[in-house]
Scaffold this motif. Structure first.
Motif, PDB file in Angstrom:
ATOM      1  N   PRO A   1      10.547   4.534   3.349  1.00 59.80           N
ATOM      2  CA  PRO A   1      11.857   3.984   2.994  1.00 59.80           C
ATOM      3  C   PRO A   1      12.653   4.815   2.002  1.00 59.80           C
ATOM      4  O   PRO A   1      13.811   4.514   1.741  1.00 59.80           O
ATOM      5  CB  PRO A   1      11.491   2.623   2.384  1.00 59.80           C
ATOM      6  N   PHE A   2      12.038   5.864   1.447  1.00 55.24           N
ATOM      7  CA  PHE A   2      12.741   6.710   0.484  1.00 55.24           C
ATOM      8  C   PHE A   2      12.105   8.097   0.492  1.00 55.24           C
ATOM      9  O   PHE A   2      10.997   8.294   0.988  1.00 55.24           O
ATOM     10  CB  PHE A   2      12.674   6.114  -0.930  1.00 55.24           C
TER      11      PHE A   2
ATOM     12  N   VAL B   1       3.705   2.058   2.860  1.00 53.38           N
ATOM     13  CA  VAL B   1       4.809   3.006   2.706  1.00 53.38           C
ATOM     14  C   VAL B   1       4.285   4.363   2.263  1.00 53.38           C
ATOM     15  O   VAL B   1       3.195   4.486   1.701  1.00 53.38           O
ATOM     16  CB  VAL B   1       5.862   2.505   1.695  1.00 53.38           C
ATOM     17  N   LEU B   2       5.110   5.370   2.511  1.00 48.65           N
ATOM     18  CA  LEU B   2       4.820   6.745   2.125  1.00 48.65           C
ATOM     19  C   LEU B   2       5.729   7.155   0.975  1.00 48.65           C
ATOM     20  O   LEU B   2       6.903   6.768   0.936  1.00 48.65           O
ATOM     21  CB  LEU B   2       5.066   7.677   3.314  1.00 48.65           C
TER      22      LEU B   2
ATOM     23  N   ALA C   1       0.852  -1.195   0.000  1.00 47.98           N
ATOM     24  CA  ALA C   1       0.000   0.000   0.000  1.00 47.98           C
ATOM     25  C   ALA C   1       0.882   1.238   0.000  1.00 47.98           C
ATOM     26  O   ALA C   1       1.873   1.314   0.737  1.00 47.98           O
ATOM     27  CB  ALA C   1      -0.922   0.009   1.205  1.00 47.98           C
ATOM     28  N   LEU C   2       0.511   2.193  -0.832  1.00 49.34           N
ATOM     29  CA  LEU C   2       1.270   3.432  -0.983  1.00 49.34           C
ATOM     30  C   LEU C   2       0.391   4.629  -0.654  1.00 49.34           C
ATOM     31  O   LEU C   2      -0.727   4.742  -1.161  1.00 49.34           O
ATOM     32  CB  LEU C   2       1.770   3.556  -2.430  1.00 49.34           C
ATOM     33  N   ILE C   3       0.910   5.511   0.199  1.00 44.10           N
ATOM     34  CA  ILE C   3       0.272   6.797   0.455  1.00 44.10           C
ATOM     35  C   ILE C   3       1.117   7.875  -0.213  1.00 44.10           C
ATOM     36  O   ILE C   3       2.229   8.175   0.236  1.00 44.10           O
ATOM     37  CB  ILE C   3       0.140   7.082   1.958  1.00 44.10           C
ATOM     38  N   PRO C   4       0.640   8.467  -1.322  1.00 47.31           N
ATOM     39  CA  PRO C   4       1.390   9.549  -1.971  1.00 47.31           C
ATOM     40  C   PRO C   4       1.013  10.884  -1.346  1.00 47.31           C
ATOM     41  O   PRO C   4      -0.154  11.254  -1.294  1.00 47.31           O
ATOM     42  CB  PRO C   4       0.923   9.451  -3.428  1.00 47.31           C
ATOM     43  N   ALA C   5       2.009  11.623  -0.868  1.00 49.00           N
ATOM     44  CA  ALA C   5       1.710  12.874  -0.151  1.00 49.00           C
ATOM     45  C   ALA C   5       2.842  13.866  -0.343  1.00 49.00           C
ATOM     46  O   ALA C   5       3.750  13.947   0.486  1.00 49.00           O
ATOM     47  CB  ALA C   5       1.491  12.592   1.336  1.00 49.00           C
TER      48      ALA C   5
ATOM     49  N   MET D   1      11.244   1.359  -6.169  1.00 48.64           N
ATOM     50  CA  MET D   1      11.993   1.492  -4.920  1.00 48.64           C
ATOM     51  C   MET D   1      11.670   0.383  -3.916  1.00 48.64           C
ATOM     52  O   MET D   1      12.507   0.029  -3.078  1.00 48.64           O
ATOM     53  CB  MET D   1      11.692   2.855  -4.284  1.00 48.64           C
ATOM     54  N   VAL D   2      10.445  -0.142  -3.993  1.00 52.03           N
ATOM     55  CA  VAL D   2      10.013  -1.196  -3.061  1.00 52.03           C
ATOM     56  C   VAL D   2       9.485  -2.365  -3.905  1.00 52.03           C
ATOM     57  O   VAL D   2       8.272  -2.564  -4.013  1.00 52.03           O
ATOM     58  CB  VAL D   2       8.934  -0.669  -2.092  1.00 52.03           C
TER      59      VAL D   2
END
Length: 242
Positions: A71-72, A51-52, A9-13, A95-96
């Motif tokens: 992580p980045f 991850v963010l 799961a990705l949270i783009p912010a 990246m992941v």
């Protein structure tokens, strides 16, 4: 994990919001806006890692404090106003690596529930779809919409006479921005999160608010207080039953 599929799961912010400066970490109902999405994702039965993706140190710090991995740091060239939305998603997948599906959860949709997330994942994987997006019924039907011409008159967008009765119109849906589920290998071959076989995941209006303006935030504050009040009532009811 679901059916042997690893799920990221990705949270783009990003930090450059102009409509509501600092909106991703602005308090909503006593906690940062982004925390609502983190909390819902962390309760998921299917998400293996959360991850963010952010270019902003304050957002990264607050996300980590609420249990989201960072992580980045997102590169600045992927954080501009005109950056395509799919670009940071592809960057995250690079990246992941090692996941079968990505779930994108925008922090500006604070009221999507954990059940919404898990049901969306289940629908996408069980139907072996390349992608799925959440939608909600449109507030206005395009049959009742117009453009304003150069001379100030109205021009119907559908190029046809508008229907007279709402009940005669077919239902139409708008993307609500709350949930995207995509196959990781499919993601690398496309330039959009929507394809010809993208599944729709309908959500109700009250969980579909997408915060983009100061007015949206004021509306969200009212909804947040209602949610927190209901939660407090439920806790008192459980305590009284013991």
């Amino acid at each position: 994990m679901l059916n042997g599929k690893r799920i990221l799961a990705l949270i783009p912010a990003r930090g450059g919001s102009k409509g509501v400066p600092g909106k991703n970490i602005r308090p909503l109902g006593g906690r940062p806006l982004i925390a609502w999405t983190i909390d819902a994702a962390r309760r998921s039965r299917h998400i293996d890692r959360l991850v963010l993706s952010s270019d902003n140190a304050d957002i990264i710090k607050i996300a980590q404090e609420h249990g989201c991995d960072a992580p980045f740091v997102r590169p600045s060239d992927l954080s501009a106003d005109d950056t395509p939305g799919i670009a940071p998603v592809k960057h995250c997948a690079e990246m992941v690596p090692g996941y079968d599906y990505l779930v994108i959860l925008q922090p500006t949709s604070p009221f999507r529930s954990t059940d919404d997330i898990d049901q969306a994942i289940e629908t996408c994987i069980n139907q072996d779809a390349s992608s799925l997006v959440s939608v909600t019924k449109a507030s206005q039907h395009p049959s009742w919409m117009y453009r304003i011409t150069e001379n100030g008159t109205l021009s119907h967008v559908m190029n046809e006479a508008p229907h007279a009765r709402r009940q005669d119109l077919p239902s139409v849906y708008a993307l609500n921005g709350a949930i995207y589920v995509v196959k990781a290998d499919w993601l690398q071959t496309v330039d959009s999160l929507l394809g010809a076989d993208t599944l729709a995941f309908p959500m109700p209006k009250h969980r579909s608010i997408d915060i983009d303006t100061a007015l949206d935030f004021r509306i969200a504050e009212v909804i947040a207080q209602d949610i927190l009040s209901d939660q407090a009532d439920n806790i008192r009811a459980r305590e009284a039953a013991i």
